[in-house]
Design a protein around this motif. Sequence first.
Motif, PDB file in Angstrom:
ATOM      1  N   ARG A   1      25.537  69.404  39.496  1.00  0.00           N
ATOM      2  CA  ARG A   1      26.240  69.720  38.265  1.00  0.00           C
ATOM      3  C   ARG A   1      25.362  70.539  37.326  1.00  0.00           C
ATOM      4  O   ARG A   1      25.828  71.432  36.641  1.00  0.00           O
ATOM      5  CB  ARG A   1      26.682  68.427  37.572  1.00  0.00           C
ATOM      6  CG  ARG A   1      27.442  68.664  36.276  1.00  0.00           C
ATOM      7  CD  ARG A   1      27.792  67.360  35.584  1.00  0.00           C
ATOM      8  NE  ARG A   1      28.264  67.564  34.230  1.00  0.00           N
ATOM      9  CZ  ARG A   1      28.300  66.618  33.295  1.00  0.00           C
ATOM     10  NH1 ARG A   1      27.885  65.391  33.579  1.00  0.00           N
ATOM     11  NH2 ARG A   1      28.750  66.883  32.088  1.00  0.00           N
TER      12      ARG A   1
ATOM     13  N   ARG B   1      28.720  79.888  36.135  1.00  0.00           N
ATOM     14  CA  ARG B   1      29.353  79.434  34.889  1.00  0.00           C
ATOM     15  C   ARG B   1      30.854  79.268  35.088  1.00  0.00           C
ATOM     16  O   ARG B   1      31.440  78.277  34.635  1.00  0.00           O
ATOM     17  CB  ARG B   1      29.064  80.430  33.762  1.00  0.00           C
ATOM     18  CG  ARG B   1      29.553  79.981  32.394  1.00  0.00           C
ATOM     19  CD  ARG B   1      29.012  80.870  31.287  1.00  0.00           C
ATOM     20  NE  ARG B   1      29.387  82.265  31.460  1.00  0.00           N
ATOM     21  CZ  ARG B   1      29.003  83.237  30.628  1.00  0.00           C
ATOM     22  NH1 ARG B   1      28.225  82.963  29.587  1.00  0.00           N
ATOM     23  NH2 ARG B   1      29.376  84.488  30.836  1.00  0.00           N
ATOM     24  N   ASP B   2      31.453  80.220  35.788  1.00  0.00           N
ATOM     25  CA  ASP B   2      32.896  80.135  36.035  1.00  0.00           C
ATOM     26  C   ASP B   2      33.252  78.947  36.936  1.00  0.00           C
ATOM     27  O   ASP B   2      34.361  78.402  36.843  1.00  0.00           O
ATOM     28  CB  ASP B   2      33.400  81.436  36.671  1.00  0.00           C
ATOM     29  CG  ASP B   2      33.354  82.617  35.707  1.00  0.00           C
ATOM     30  OD1 ASP B   2      33.206  82.380  34.488  1.00  0.00           O
ATOM     31  OD2 ASP B   2      33.436  83.765  36.176  1.00  0.00           O
ATOM     32  N   LYS B   3      32.324  78.553  37.784  1.00  0.00           N
ATOM     33  CA  LYS B   3      32.557  77.417  38.671  1.00  0.00           C
ATOM     34  C   LYS B   3      32.357  76.072  37.967  1.00  0.00           C
ATOM     35  O   LYS B   3      32.632  75.023  38.554  1.00  0.00           O
ATOM     36  CB  LYS B   3      31.600  77.494  39.868  1.00  0.00           C
ATOM     37  CG  LYS B   3      31.868  78.659  40.804  1.00  0.00           C
ATOM     38  CD  LYS B   3      32.961  78.374  41.814  1.00  0.00           C
ATOM     39  CE  LYS B   3      32.457  77.466  42.912  1.00  0.00           C
ATOM     40  NZ  LYS B   3      33.456  77.291  44.001  1.00  0.00           N
ATOM     41  N   GLY B   4      31.886  76.126  36.721  1.00  0.00           N
ATOM     42  CA  GLY B   4      31.752  74.899  35.948  1.00  0.00           C
ATOM     43  C   GLY B   4      30.381  74.257  35.957  1.00  0.00           C
ATOM     44  O   GLY B   4      30.203  73.141  35.436  1.00  0.00           O
ATOM     45  N   TYR B   5      29.383  74.925  36.539  1.00  0.00           N
ATOM     46  CA  TYR B   5      28.032  74.377  36.506  1.00  0.00           C
ATOM     47  C   TYR B   5      27.432  74.513  35.110  1.00  0.00           C
ATOM     48  O   TYR B   5      27.739  75.461  34.384  1.00  0.00           O
ATOM     49  CB  TYR B   5      27.129  75.116  37.501  1.00  0.00           C
ATOM     50  CG  TYR B   5      27.484  74.892  38.944  1.00  0.00           C
ATOM     51  CD1 TYR B   5      27.105  73.726  39.600  1.00  0.00           C
ATOM     52  CD2 TYR B   5      28.199  75.845  39.670  1.00  0.00           C
ATOM     53  CE1 TYR B   5      27.426  73.506  40.936  1.00  0.00           C
ATOM     54  CE2 TYR B   5      28.522  75.645  40.999  1.00  0.00           C
ATOM     55  CZ  TYR B   5      28.132  74.473  41.621  1.00  0.00           C
ATOM     56  OH  TYR B   5      28.461  74.265  42.939  1.00  0.00           O
ATOM     57  N   GLU B   6      26.591  73.574  34.745  1.00  0.00           N
ATOM     58  CA  GLU B   6      25.851  73.654  33.486  1.00  0.00           C
ATOM     59  C   GLU B   6      24.495  74.271  33.787  1.00  0.00           C
ATOM     60  O   GLU B   6      23.733  73.759  34.607  1.00  0.00           O
ATOM     61  CB  GLU B   6      25.713  72.261  32.862  1.00  0.00           C
ATOM     62  CG  GLU B   6      27.056  71.654  32.478  1.00  0.00           C
ATOM     63  CD  GLU B   6      26.916  70.358  31.702  1.00  0.00           C
ATOM     64  OE1 GLU B   6      25.914  70.208  30.975  1.00  0.00           O
ATOM     65  OE2 GLU B   6      27.806  69.498  31.823  1.00  0.00           O
TER      66      GLU B   6
ATOM     67  N   GLN C   1      22.675  76.488  28.435  1.00  0.00           N
ATOM     68  CA  GLN C   1      22.950  75.449  27.441  1.00  0.00           C
ATOM     69  C   GLN C   1      21.665  74.897  26.846  1.00  0.00           C
ATOM     70  O   GLN C   1      21.613  74.581  25.657  1.00  0.00           O
ATOM     71  CB  GLN C   1      23.784  74.334  28.072  1.00  0.00           C
ATOM     72  CG  GLN C   1      25.165  74.803  28.506  1.00  0.00           C
ATOM     73  CD  GLN C   1      26.018  73.675  29.054  1.00  0.00           C
ATOM     74  OE1 GLN C   1      25.683  72.505  28.934  1.00  0.00           O
ATOM     75  NE2 GLN C   1      27.145  74.018  29.651  1.00  0.00           N
TER      76      GLN C   1
END
Length: 231
Positions: free
Chosen positions: A4, A119-124, A150
Motif C-alpha cells: 500500500r 498514484r492512479d492505482k491508489g498507492y500512497e 504524501q
Amino acid sequence: MKYRHIFFDLDHTLWDFETNADETLRHLYDDHQLGRYGTFTVDEFIRVYSDINHGLWRLYQNNKITQQQLRATRFPRTFVKLGLSEEDSPAGISEQFTDILPKKSAVFPYTYEVLDYLRDKGYELHLITNGFKDIQYLKLNASSLTDYFQEIVTSECCGHLKPDTRIFQHALERTGATAPESLMIGDNLECDVLGAYNAGIDQVYFNPEKRRHAIQTTYEIACLSELKDIL
C-alpha cells in the motif's frame, strides 16, 4: 494489493544526479575558467570531483564526517588531486555548486509515467532520502516531483541516515504504514536495500547499469517502467 505504501529514494533513483551534476560542474569549469591551468580537462575535473564526492558521502552516511565538512572539503580535495593546491579552489565554488545543482530538473526515464501510474492505482507514495532537507526540496520542486509524495522523510529531519533502521521505522510511524504493506525502491544496495531489509520492508533494487552483486533483493529492475510489472 500486497503493498500500500511505496517509499522511493530520490537521488540516482528518480532525480538523475549524475546528469544534473555533470551539467553543473561543466558550468563551474567554464565560469571559473579552470581550463587556464592547462593541466586537466573538464571531463577529468568532473571525474575526480565525482570520485571524491562519493567517498565523502560514504563517510557522511557512516557518521564519520558532518554535512559542513563534506561541503567544505570536496572541492579543495579535487584541486589537490588534480595537481594544484587547496588555495586554487575558487572562493565560493562549493556554495555556487550547492546553489545551481538542485535547480536542475533531469529525472530518469519513465519517472513521471510510473509515478502517475502508481498514484492512479491508489498507492500512497513517499520519499526516504539521506540528502539535506533544503537541497532535496529544491530538487523536488525544480523537477515537479513534490506533489507526488504524501510524506518526505529526510535524514536531516529524522536524525538518522539510511541504512540505519531507525529512519525506516520513523518513516513507517510518520506515514501510518506497517512494514509488510510497504516497499522501498532505491539504487543503493547498502542504504536502500539492506537498510529496508533490516527494517522488515521488501525492496526493489534499481540497477540501471545492471551491476553484478551478491545481495539478495526482493525485486530488481533496470528501468523504472518495470515497476508496473511488480505493482
